[in-house]
Design a protein around this motif. Sequence first.
Motif, mmCIF file in Angstrom:
data_model
loop_
_atom_site.group_PDB
_atom_site.id
_atom_site.type_symbol
_atom_site.label_atom_id
_atom_site.label_comp_id
_atom_site.label_asym_id
_atom_site.label_seq_id
_atom_site.Cartn_x
_atom_site.Cartn_y
_atom_site.Cartn_z
ATOM 1 N N LEU A 285 0.797 -1.248 -0.037
ATOM 2 C CA LEU A 285 0.001 -0.136 0.109
ATOM 3 C C LEU A 285 0.801 1.423 0.152
ATOM 4 N N ALA A 286 1.913 1.298 0.648
ATOM 5 C CA ALA A 286 2.823 2.439 0.820
ATOM 6 C C ALA A 286 3.562 2.598 -0.489
ATOM 7 N N GLU A 287 3.956 1.479 -1.300
ATOM 8 C CA GLU A 287 4.687 1.947 -2.366
ATOM 9 C C GLU A 287 3.992 2.102 -3.408
ATOM 10 N N LYS A 288 2.699 1.593 -3.585
ATOM 11 C CA LYS A 288 1.679 1.819 -4.483
ATOM 12 C C LYS A 288 1.120 3.020 -4.612
ATOM 13 N N TYR A 289 0.492 3.243 -3.316
ATOM 14 C CA TYR A 289 -0.396 4.531 -3.251
ATOM 15 C C TYR A 289 0.136 5.570 -2.418
ATOM 16 N N ASP A 293 7.354 8.682 -0.279
ATOM 17 C CA ASP A 293 7.802 7.384 0.080
ATOM 18 C C ASP A 293 8.292 7.658 1.723
ATOM 19 N N SER A 294 7.572 8.610 2.535
ATOM 20 C CA SER A 294 7.811 8.799 3.839
ATOM 21 C C SER A 294 7.424 7.558 4.669
ATOM 22 N N PRO A 300 17.878 2.453 0.669
ATOM 23 C CA PRO A 300 18.114 1.058 1.108
ATOM 24 C C PRO A 300 18.331 1.102 2.567
ATOM 25 N N GLN A 301 18.960 1.799 3.365
ATOM 26 C CA GLN A 301 19.238 1.820 4.936
ATOM 27 C C GLN A 301 18.215 2.077 5.558
ATOM 28 N N LYS A 302 17.303 3.000 5.332
ATOM 29 C CA LYS A 302 16.025 3.309 6.053
ATOM 30 C C LYS A 302 14.910 2.243 5.854
ATOM 31 N N GLN A 303 14.733 1.769 4.672
ATOM 32 C CA GLN A 303 14.151 0.673 4.254
ATOM 33 C C GLN A 303 14.573 -0.573 4.861
ATOM 34 N N ALA A 304 15.720 -0.871 5.264
ATOM 35 C CA ALA A 304 16.345 -1.982 5.922
ATOM 36 C C ALA A 304 15.919 -1.893 7.364
ATOM 37 N N SER A 359 13.199 9.009 11.964
ATOM 38 C CA SER A 359 12.836 10.328 12.399
ATOM 39 C C SER A 359 11.517 10.588 11.866
ATOM 40 N N GLN A 360 10.558 9.718 11.428
ATOM 41 C CA GLN A 360 9.261 10.161 11.080
ATOM 42 C C GLN A 360 8.515 8.800 11.144
#
Length: 427
Positions: A285-289, A293-294, A300-304, A359-360
Amino acid sequence: MDFYYMPGGSGSRVVIMTAKALGVELNKKLLNTMKGEQLTPEFIKINPQHTIPTLVDNGFAIWESRAIATYLVEKYGKDDSLYPKDPQKRAVINQRLYFDLSTLYDSFAKYYYPYFHTGKPGDAEALKKVETSFEFLNTFLEGQTYVAGSQLTVADIAIVATVSTFDIVEFDLTKYPNVARWYANAKKVTPGWDENWEGLQQLKKIIEEMTFNMDLYYLPYPGPSRAVLMTAKAVGVELNKKLLNYKLGENLTPEFLKINPQHTIPTLVDDGFAIWESRAILIYLAEKYGKDDSLYPKDPQKQALINQRLYFDMNTLHEAKAALFRTGNCGDGAAWTKLQNAFELLNTFLEGQAYVAGSQLTIADISILATISTFELVDIDLKKYPNVARWYANAKKVTPGWEENLEGLLSRKQLFEEIKPEFKKNF
């Protein structure tokens, strides 16, 4: 004379009808804004605002439909009936044109555009603006056949393009009798009406294709379902919620097994695409809609870090909580130790942090919030874990959909009354 346009656009239809009224032939050039064709260097050179419609008349470029319409009348009109030279008549026409742009069409955009993106229209305030706009138009048309005087003008053409756009979304004009009467006549007397309507049918088809068809099979109280509901709220997606009671075996029907052979909930079906496991759904949902990208950054590091927290939630925190709630064995020392260890780890993650993964607010916060909030059922005190308590107090304030999350929880609260004393004592 080149005319850059899309047939469904209200502004494009204004120009097409005006050209038809004047007998002007346009060299129509389709420009698909959904594919970004208005952002090419060639078009930006013509129109730095990169908007449509745009007219290029022998090298002279002009955009904004109402400016184009008045230009065409003044240059090519056989007379000035569509845009009279008399200053008072022209002033009224100009007022109606600005009313159309800043009030009537703007109200359409504020109320209906969200629906095209999320499947849900604007709020009650936006709807009120639509109704107020039509009330104004109804007043303008009291005792009038046309919107700006005693004859058809470019003001009628512009406003009929807007009102017909409301028509295809089935807005009820009968509440505004003067508007309904004017509209019925305008459809008959406005040159180019048929092409206007044809363009609207194309727009209607686009709207129907954009309409969301997203089913969520769920129960309101489990944490994974609540995490999906909150994430959908955060990205502005409307879900077609389908209750599925696994205690009655509704997740084992042949129809549901065809959708999800693991027969688990929540399960999301987005226009034929089926996905289950709540954390996978959150990422999807986050990636598609997501508007940005918050909630699930591309870095990559934040996503990991978010992924690590999601796996921690599933494999450690949620699993420890579920083991106790599932068995109801509040005397199981090993289970209590696992739960307390999970809270201690989360407390460590949150040292000096407002959010669990950076931080968010991210989907990691939403997923863990769904898990932690489950303990509302037994009224636990988080003071042993001050960082968790601080984070939780803030998360309840800033997470979209918190109220629905809490409502889903409290629907099951009385079932936990018996274990509450033992739970609070051990925790």
